[in-house]
Design a protein around this motif. Structure first.
Motif, short mmCIF file in Angstrom:
data_model
loop_
_atom_site.label_atom_id
_atom_site.label_comp_id
_atom_site.label_asym_id
_atom_site.label_seq_id
_atom_site.Cartn_x
_atom_site.Cartn_y
_atom_site.Cartn_z
N GLY A 93 28.03 56.73 93.73
CA GLY A 93 27.14 57.36 94.69
C GLY A 93 27.38 58.85 94.88
O GLY A 93 26.46 59.60 95.18
N ALA A 94 28.63 59.27 94.65
CA ALA A 94 28.96 60.66 94.94
C ALA A 94 28.54 61.62 93.83
O ALA A 94 28.67 62.82 93.97
N LEU A 95 28.06 61.06 92.72
CA LEU A 95 27.56 61.93 91.65
C LEU A 95 26.04 61.93 91.66
O LEU A 95 25.41 60.89 91.84
N ASP A 96 25.47 63.10 91.48
CA ASP A 96 24.02 63.24 91.46
C ASP A 96 23.49 62.65 90.15
O ASP A 96 23.90 63.07 89.07
N PRO A 97 22.59 61.66 90.25
CA PRO A 97 22.13 60.99 89.03
C PRO A 97 21.36 61.91 88.09
O PRO A 97 21.20 61.60 86.92
N ARG A 98 20.86 63.03 88.60
CA ARG A 98 20.02 63.89 87.77
C ARG A 98 20.70 65.19 87.37
O ARG A 98 20.04 66.14 87.00
N MET A 99 21.99 65.24 87.53
CA MET A 99 22.69 66.46 87.15
C MET A 99 23.77 66.09 86.15
O MET A 99 24.55 65.18 86.39
N PRO A 100 23.82 66.80 85.00
CA PRO A 100 24.87 66.46 84.05
C PRO A 100 26.25 66.79 84.62
O PRO A 100 26.38 67.59 85.54
N VAL A 101 27.24 66.12 84.06
CA VAL A 101 28.61 66.21 84.58
C VAL A 101 29.08 67.66 84.73
O VAL A 101 29.58 68.06 85.77
N LEU A 102 28.89 68.45 83.67
CA LEU A 102 29.41 69.81 83.71
C LEU A 102 28.83 70.58 84.90
O LEU A 102 29.54 71.27 85.63
N GLU A 135 35.35 65.97 75.71
CA GLU A 135 34.37 67.03 75.79
C GLU A 135 32.93 66.52 75.86
O GLU A 135 32.09 67.09 76.57
N GLU A 136 32.65 65.44 75.15
CA GLU A 136 31.25 64.99 75.10
C GLU A 136 30.73 64.51 76.46
O GLU A 136 29.53 64.44 76.68
N VAL A 137 31.66 64.24 77.37
CA VAL A 137 31.26 63.75 78.69
C VAL A 137 30.50 64.83 79.49
O VAL A 137 29.69 64.53 80.35
N MET A 138 30.73 66.09 79.13
CA MET A 138 30.13 67.20 79.88
C MET A 138 28.62 67.10 80.00
O MET A 138 28.04 67.48 81.01
N THR A 139 27.98 66.62 78.96
CA THR A 139 26.52 66.57 78.98
C THR A 139 26.01 65.24 79.49
O THR A 139 24.81 65.02 79.56
N HIS A 140 26.92 64.33 79.83
CA HIS A 140 26.48 63.01 80.25
C HIS A 140 25.99 63.00 81.70
O HIS A 140 26.34 63.86 82.50
N TYR A 141 25.19 61.98 82.00
CA TYR A 141 24.77 61.73 83.38
C TYR A 141 25.60 60.58 83.93
O TYR A 141 26.23 59.85 83.18
N ARG A 142 25.53 60.38 85.24
CA ARG A 142 26.48 59.46 85.86
C ARG A 142 26.36 58.03 85.32
O ARG A 142 27.34 57.32 85.23
N HIS A 143 25.13 57.62 84.99
CA HIS A 143 25.00 56.24 84.53
C HIS A 143 25.61 56.03 83.15
O HIS A 143 25.74 54.90 82.69
N GLN A 144 25.96 57.13 82.47
CA GLN A 144 26.56 57.00 81.15
C GLN A 144 28.08 56.97 81.23
O GLN A 144 28.74 56.85 80.21
N LEU A 145 28.62 57.09 82.44
CA LEU A 145 30.07 57.16 82.59
C LEU A 145 30.65 55.81 83.02
O LEU A 145 29.99 55.05 83.72
N SER A 146 31.91 55.57 82.64
CA SER A 146 32.59 54.38 83.14
C SER A 146 33.13 54.69 84.54
O SER A 146 33.14 55.85 84.97
N GLY A 147 33.58 53.66 85.23
CA GLY A 147 34.11 53.85 86.58
C GLY A 147 35.26 54.85 86.63
O GLY A 147 35.33 55.71 87.49
N GLY A 148 36.16 54.74 85.65
CA GLY A 148 37.30 55.64 85.62
C GLY A 148 36.87 57.08 85.36
O GLY A 148 37.41 58.02 85.94
N GLN A 149 35.88 57.24 84.47
CA GLN A 149 35.39 58.58 84.17
C GLN A 149 34.74 59.21 85.39
O GLN A 149 34.91 60.39 85.67
N ARG A 150 33.97 58.41 86.14
CA ARG A 150 33.32 58.94 87.35
C ARG A 150 34.37 59.47 88.32
O ARG A 150 34.21 60.54 88.90
#
Lengths: 322, 293, 257
Positions: A93-102, A135-150
Motif C-alpha cells: 500500500g505504501a508504494l504508488d502503483p503508478r510510479m516506477p521504483v526509482l 538494478e533492473e528493479v528501478m524501472t519496475h512498478y510495485r506489482h512487479q516486486l516481491s514482498g521483500g523487494q517492496r
C-alpha cells in the motif's frame, strides 16, 4: 545517554475512543534500537502514526532533539519530516502503483531539494543498491516486486533523506522467514554504518530481541513493562509479558498445553481507573480493578503491575487451564 | 552500477503500453476510425469534391439528387453535395468534442481532486457548487444557455462544457477520496510532500484513468448533444455543415430523400462508436497491472 | 486415511507442486512448511479438489480411505468436501457472509451437510465448548468477533461436521502470538478428541514444531525434506531446511546490540 526522541504522557484517540492512554518512551541517539512490542489493538501503530504527524495526539508531549514535535508547522514540520522517517508495514500500500521504483526513491530528494536535481537519480540508484536491490528493479512498478523487494524500496526511500531516527512499523511481518532474516540483517548493517536510531514496532518478540537494546511492552494503549531487552524478554516480570513470552513458539520445544484459551464472552465493563490487563490477568486482585498500576522500578526494569513480585510464582502451567 | 537515465523508464513504459495496444483489437479499431475521421476532416479541402458547398454555395437546380457517381452521398434541399459537407462537418464535431472534453475535464478534475483529497471545508464548498450544476438536467441547462447566447457551434460547445464538468468532478472526487486513505498518500505526507506535489504526482495519475476513460466514452455523447442542440436550432446555424444540423434539416424529407438524413447520421454513429471503442480499450491499457503475462 | 502418491499440480507445463508421498493419519498432525511459491497451498487445494478453480491440472493419486479422489466430479466432491475433508483458511472472517449471524451460518452449514435438524443445536453447543467459545457468539455478526474467535469458530464448524481430515492453511498467520497459541491449543484438542487427521500448512517452522507429529518441507514445488518433526527440526538433512531454521528469529539468540 541523551534522548533523541522523548515521548511523555502521550494520549491518542480515534474519534471519541481513546486508544493510547499516556505512554512514555525515549529513543536515544543512534546507533540504538528501541522495540515497541504489542499485539493488535495495543495502539502501537497509532503511536507510530502520531510520531510522524499523520495522526493527532489528544494530550502529552513529543520532543525531538529539543523541539516540540506536536506543535511543529510549516518549514519546521518539513525539517522534522526530513529527520524522522517511517517504514510502513504494508509495503504494497505504501508504494504508488503508478510510479516506477526509482521515481519513488527520487521523490523525497526532490521534495527537500537535498540533492541537486542532476544527481538525484544517481543517488536514488545507489540507495537501491545499498539495500540490496538489483538494478533492473528501478524501472519496475510495485506489482512487479516481491514482498521483500517492496520492503527494501520503502527502506531505501526512508533512508534517502538520511534521517536521524527511523520508525519501523512491523517491517517484516508480511514476509517469509528467510526474507525477514535478510531485511533484519539490512537494518543491522544500516544501524552500524549510519549510526541509525530506530523505533522498531513489532508483535514479534524475537525480532525485537535481535535488534533492540530497550523494549517497551504495550497492552491496551498502556505500557506494561519496559527496560533492557535482555531483561524484559529473557525474564519478563509483568504477567502480560510472561503470557506473551510463553505464547511464542520456539523451535523444537513442544510445550503442552500452551496457554489458557479465553472464552468469547464479552469482557466485564472495566472502570477507567482499572489496570488495562485486568480482564486477562491470572493474578488480578480487587486492587487491580480500582487502581491502575504505574510503572515502578523492579528487578532492573520498570513494571506496571501491583503483583509483579507474585508473578515469579506464576509457572507456565498456571496459564494452562481453560 | 551504471548511471540510470531518465528516458529509460519512460521508454520502457511506452513500449510496454504499445505492446499492450496490440492485444486490444477494439481499441485499435477505434483509434483507426478516429484517425481516419480526423484526417478526412483536416484534408477535407482536398478530399471534398465540392468544397464550396460546405461553406456558402447553393445550387437550387440540383436539389435532392440521389446518390450517384457525381454526388456519392446525394445532394440536400438546396443542392449542396452531402459528401463534401459530411467531410467538412467532422471538423466541427471533433472540435466541439475536443473542446468540451478538455474544458470540462480540466475543471472537473481540478475541482474533484481537490475536494476529494483535501476534504473538509474545501470538499463541502466545492461539492455544493457541483451539486447546484448537477441539479439542472444537463440538456435543459445547455438548451437554456445556448438560448441566452447567440446560436452557434462554439456557443453550443461552451454550453455543453458547463453542463458536463460536474460529472467529472464527482468521478474524480470519489477516486481522490479513496486515494486519500491509501498507504502511498501517507508515504507522500511523511516525506513532507506539499499538497501540490501530492495531487500532481500521486493523486492525479491514480485518479485520472477512470476520468480519461469516461472522457473518451463521453466524446460520443458530446457529439450527440451538440447535434441535438443544432437540431433544436440552438447550435450551429446554416450553412454550417454540422452533422446534427444536417440531420435536422433532412428529417422532414426522410421519406422522400433518405440520403439527406442518413449520411450525416451515419457519420455521427461512426464517430460515437470510435470513441466508445477507445474508451473501453483505454480502461485496459492504462491499468499498470495488465500486460505482464 | 489420506494417501498421496506422486501428486503433481501443474499450470500448463509448469509444475507448481510435486509430492511423491504423503500420508495423513488419524489423530496425527502433518506439518507442511514452505515459503511463498513453495507449492504448499497448491497441495492443499489439490487435496480439497479445488485445483480446477485455480486453473490447475492434477495428476497422480489421492485416496481417502482407499477411495480415489482424483477424477471425481464436482457433484461427488460436494459430498466429500466439508463432510469428510474440511478446510480452515487463513482469514475465516473473509469467508463468512457479513450479513448473517454466526449461528445462522453454523446451523445452515450443518444442515447442508446432512446433520438432522434435531441434532443441530446439540452439535453446535458441544463444538463451541470444545473451542472455548461462549454460545453468545452465535448471535453475533462476523465483524463483531475478533480474528482469533473467528478462527476458533471455523474450527468448531469443522469439529461439528466430524470431518475426518482437516486441511488448515496458515490458520494462525494473521493472528497475534497469544491468540495463535490459543488456536494451536484448540487444533491440538481437535486432533486428540476426534482423532482428526490434520494437515497444518505454515511458513513458520516454529509454529509447525508446536503441533506437528511429522513435517514435510517444500520449496519451489518440490518436497526437499520429510520426517518426524523432532528429527527434521533438530537434525535437518536438506540445506534449505537448515536455512529456514536459521532464519527463524529466536529470543536470546543472535543479537545486534
Amino acid at each position: 545517554m541523551s534522548a533523541l526522541l522523548s515521548v511523555e504522557g502521550l494520549r491518542i484517540a480515534y474519534g471519541q475512543t481513546p486508544v493510547v492512554h499516556g505512554v512514555d518512551l525515549d529513543v536515544p541517539v543512534g546507533p540504538y534500537g528501541v522495540g515497541l512490542i504489542g499485539e493488535s489493538g495495543s495502539g502501537k501503530t497509532t503511536i507510530a502514526r502520531t510520531l510522524v504527524r499523520l495522526h493527532r495526539a489528544s494530550a502529552g508531549s513529543v520532543t525531538f532533539d529539543g523541539r516540540d514535535v506536536l506543535a511543529l508547522r510549516g518549514r519546521d514540520l518539513a525539517r522534522y519530516r526530513r529527520e524522522v522517517q517511517i517504514v510502513f508495514q504494508d509495503g504494497d500500500g505504501a508504494l504508488d502503483p503508478r510510479m516506477p521504483v526509482l521515481a519513488q526513491v527520487v521523490e523525497p530528494l526532490a521534495v527537500h531539494r537535498s540533492v541537486p536535481r542532476s544527481a538525484r537519480q544517481e543517488r536514488a540508484a545507489s540507495l537501491l543498491a545499498e539495500v540490496g536491490l538489483p538494478e533492473e528493479v528501478m524501472t519496475h512498478y510495485r506489482h512487479q516486486l516481491s514482498g521483500g523487494q517492496r520492503q527494501r524500496v520503502l527502506i531505501a526511500r526512508a533512508l534517502a533523506l538520511e534521517p536521524r531516527l527511523l520508525i519501523l512499523d512491523e517491517p517484516t511481518s508480511a514476509l517469509d522467514v528467510t526474507v525477514q532474516d535478510r531485511v533484519l540483517a539490512l537494518v543491522e548493517r544500516l544501524r552500524e554504518q549510519r549510526g541509525l536510531a530506530y523505533l522498531l514496532i513489532s508483535h514479534n518478540l524475537a525480532v525485537v530481541d535481535r535488534l533492540c537494546e530497550t523494549s517497551v511492552v504495550l497492552y491496551g494503549g498502556v505500557v506494561m513493562e519496559r527496560g533492557p531487552t535482555a531483561r524484559v524478554l529473557t525474564s519478563p516480570r509483568h504477567p502480560y509479558t510472561r503470557a506473551l513470552r510463553a505464547a511464542v513458539p520456539e523451535l523444537g520445544v513442544q510445550r503442552i498445553p500452551l496457554t489458557r484459551v479465553s472464552s468469547g464472552a464479552p469482557e466485564r465493563a472495566r472502570a477507567a481507573s482499572a489496570c488495562a490487563y485486568v480482564d486477562r490477568c491470572p493474578l488480578a486482585v480487587a486492587r487491580c480493578r480500582t487502581e491502575a498500576p504505574v510503572l515502578r522500578p523492579y528487578d532492573g526494569r520498570e513494571v506496571a503491575c501491583h503483583r509483579a513480585e507474585e508473578a515469579d510464582n506464576l509457572a507456565v502451567d498456571g496459564l494452562a487451564t481453560g | 552500477m551504471s548511471r540510470p537515465t531518465a528516458s529509460r523508464p519512460a521508454r520502457g513504459r511506452l513500449t510496454a503500453r504499445l505492446h499492450r495496444l496490440q492485444r486490444q483489437p477494439l481499441l485499435t479499431i477505434g483509434l483507426v476510425m478516429a484517425t481516419i475521421m480526423v484526417a478526412t476532416g483536416l484534408l477535407a479541402p482536398w478530399l471534398a469534391p465540392f468544397p464550396a458547398d460546405a461553406i456558402s454555395a447553393t445550387h437550387p437546380s440540383a436539389a435532392l439528387l440521389p446518390p450517384s457517381s457525381e454526388h456519392w452521398f446525394g445532394t440536400d434541399g438546396i443542392g449542396r453535395d452531402i459528401l463534401s459537407r459530411v467531410l467538412y462537418g467532422s471538423r466541427i464535431s471533433l472540435a466541439i468534442a475536443l473542446f468540451v472534453v478538455t474544458v470540462a475535464g480540466v475543471v472537473g478534475l481540478t475541482v474533484g481532486l481537490v475536494a476529494g483529497y483535501v476534504g473538509g471545508k474545501a470538499d463541502a464548498l466545492l461539492m455544493r457548487v457541483t451539486d447546484v450544476f448537477l441539479a439542472f438536467p444537463a440538456l435543459l441547462l445547455a438548451v437554456a444557455l445556448a438560448a441566452v447566447l447567440t446560436p452557434s457551434a462554439s456557443h453550443a460547445a461552451v454550453a455543453i462544457s458547463v453542463t458536463w464538468w460536474p460529472w467529472y468532478a464527482r468521478l474524480a472526487r470519489a477516486q481522490a477520496a479513496s486515494i486519500r486513505t491509501q498507504g502511498y498518500a501517507d508515504a507522500a505526507r511523511v516525506i513532507g510532500a506539499g499538497w501540490v506535489r501530492q495531487l500532481a504526482r500521486h493523486v492525479l495519475p491514480n485518479a485520472a484513468t477512470s476520468v480519461f476513460v469516461q472522457m473518451s466514452l463521453d466524446a460520443a455523447g458530446i457529439i450527440l448533444t451538440a447535434a441535438t442542440l443544432s437540431y433544436l436550432g440552438l447550435g450551429a446555424q446554416d450553412p454550417s455543415p454540422e452533422w446534427g444540423l444536417m440531420v435536422s434539416q433532412g428529417q422532414g424529407m426522410a421519406t422522400t430523400a433518405w440520403w439527406v438524413v442518413t449520411f450525416p447520421g451515419l457519420a455521427i454513429l461512426l464517430l460515437a462508436a470510435a470513441f466508445n471503442f477507445i474508451g473501453d480499450g483505454l480502461q485496459t491499457v492504462l491499468d499498470p497491472k495488465r500486460g505482464h503475462r | 486415511m489420506i494417501r498421496i502418491r506422486d501428486l503433481r499440480v501443474e499450470y500448463g507445463d509448469r509444475t507448481v507442486a510435486h509430492v511423491p508421498e504423503l500420508d495423513l493419519e488419524p489423530g496425527s498432525v502433518t506439518g507442511v512448511a514452505g515459503e511463498s511459491g513453495s507449492g504448499k497451498s497448491q497441495t492443499a487445494l489439490a487435496v480439497m479438489g479445488l485445483s480446477r478453480y485455480a486453473g490447475a491440472t492434477v495428476s497422480g493419486s489421492i485416496t481417502l480411505d482407499g477411495e480415489e479422489l482424483l477424477g471425481k466430479s464436482e457433484r461427488q466432491w460436494r459430498q466429500i468436501r466439508g463432510r469428510r475433508v474440511a478446510m480452515i483458511m487463513q482469514s475465516p472472517r473473509a469467508a463468512l457472509n457479513p450479513t448473517m449471524r454466526l449461528g445462522t451460518v453454523f446451523a445452515r452449514t450443518l444442515r447442508l451437510h446432512g446433520v438432522p435438524r434435531r441434532e443441530v443445536a446439540a452439535r453446535m453447543s458441544a463444538a463451541l465448548e470444545e473451542v472455548v467459545l461462549s454460545p453468545a457468539i452465535l448471535g453475533r455478526y462476523p465483524h463483531q468477533v475478533s480474528g482469533g474467535q473467528a478462527q476458533r469458530f471455523a474450527i468448531a464448524i469443522v469439529s461439528a461436521l466430524r470431518a475426518k481430515v482437516v486441511i488448515a492453511d496458515e490458520p494462525t498467520s494473521a493472528l497475534d502470538v497469544t491468540v495463535q497459541a490459543e488456536v494451536i491449543e484448540v487444533l491440538r484438542r481437535l486432533r486428540d478428541v476426534h482423532g482428526t487427521a490434520l494437515m497444518f500448512i505454515s511458513h513458520d517452522l516454529a509454529v509447525i514444531g508446536e503441533l506437528a507429529d511429522a513435517v514435510i518441507v517444500m520449496r519451489r514445488g518440490q518436497v526437499v525434506e520429510s520426517g518426524p518433526t523432532a528429527q527434521v527440526l533438530h537434525d535437518p538433512q536438506a540445506a534449505y531446511t537448515a536455512e529456514l531454521l536459521a532464519a527463524v528469529p529466536v529470543i536470546g539468540g543472535r543479537r545486534t546490540t
